[in-house]
Design a protein around this motif. Structure first.
Motif: not given
Length: 316
Positions: A273, A118, A289, A286-287, A225, A120, A247, A278-279, A281-282
């Motif tokens: 993924n 991930s 990666n 963060e996203v 972002v 950011t 990261w 993903v939720e 990280l949000a």
């Protein structure tokens, strides 16, 4: 005849390797995190480990080894066997930043890159009454007032300082870096008025942006972002090549078998993924990666080289 014998030998080796890979992992994996429990890397790695346990069909034991900006854990991990049962969950700083300012026992070649997970941006934030709101206005204010403003960061030669200075040096800006023991300590001193600018991770300052106490005119990523819609990315300021990100990645010991690397990279890709991750990280700004293997190695080397130049310019 010699060629035929060699081919037969290679075929036999491949036949032996295939079942071994199919059976991997046969026991628990130990995941070293070069930071104390509860921090960003620790919580991210633990959440990911839960998903990886399901996909790999084995348990993952967490070993926290903090100290030295991650260098203590990284140095200890060098002693691990390259058998696939010892992995290293880290953020980029211990590998690309800390060696610029500390004598460490390791280098990038001491590890086998598996996959990043991930990322950011870092952010630079000010109080709500600061005389600038956009990234362009913020840099112009600093440029017009050399030496006036102070910015908190994660320590002398830390990634945040180098990220900020990549931008400041490109614009001829002089701002005074004040080192603290991490984003939390930086935030406390920023809110207390001891520094003019907060420099650190997005997740730490986000609650104070949401309540209107702070605003963040700039992020250190090329693009903006979602967590900070009012912040300018560097690309719109003509500074896209100065991007510096926070990261995270999973690595193995030097010499880890490529077949194991590939299998782990694929499993990490799936876990990162997963919608639940993903939720998660949000909530941290963060996203996902995922950069795998050799490409991850190139990313590490490129960042190391770029930050080495900034560090040299600062005399660190």
């Amino acid at each position: 005849m010699m060629i035929k014998t060699t081919l037969l030998g290679l075929s036999a080796a491949a036949a032996l390797a295939a079942p071994a890979l199919a059976e991997y992992p046969e026991r628990a994996i130990e995941l070293t995190i070069p930071a104390g429990a509860g921090g960003g890397t620790d919580t991210s790695a633990r959440k990911l480990a839960i998903l990886l346990e399901e996909k790999l069909g084995t348990s993952i034991a967490i070993l926290n080894v903090g100290g030295g900006g991650g260098s203590v854990g990284a140095s200890q991990f060098m002693q691990a066997n390259a058998d696939g049962y010892s992995l290293f969950a880290t953020w980029n700083s211990p590998l690309t930043t800390v060696p610029q300012v500390q004598n460490v026992a390791y280098s990038l070649d001491s590890f086998t890159p598996i996959a990043s997970t991930s990322q950011t941006a870092y952010t630079l934030c000010v109080k709500s009454d600061f005389p600038a709101t956009t990234g362009e206005e913020f840099l112009a204010e600093l440029e017009a007032n050399p030496g006036k403003y102070t910015y908190g960061n994660d320590g002398i030669g830390g990634t945040m300082q180098l990220a900020a200075e990549r931008v400041f040096q490109a614009k001829g800006i002089e701002a005074l870096a004040i080192p603290f023991g991490g984003a939390g300590e930086t935030l406390q001193n920023f809110l207390g008025g001891h520094v003019d600018i907060y420099g650190g991770s997005i997740s730490t300052v986000l609650p104070y942006v949401e309540n209107g106490e702070a605003k963040c005119p700039l992020v250190t990523s090329a693009s903006g972002v979602p967590a900070l819609p009012g912040a300018s990315g560097l690309e719109v300021l003509g500074l896209g090549d100065k991007e510096t990100l926070l990261w995270r990645a999973i690595l193995g010991p030097k010499g880890l078998d490529q077949a194991i690397v590939d299998k782990l990279a694929d499993m990490i890709d799936e876990a990162v993924n997963d919608p639940t991750y993903v939720e998660f990280l949000a909530t941290k700004g963060e996203v996902p990666n995922v950069v795998k293997g050799e490409d991850l190695g190139k990313r590490l080397q490129g960042e190391y080289d770029a930050l080495a130049e900034v560090s040299k310019n600062l005399g660190l």
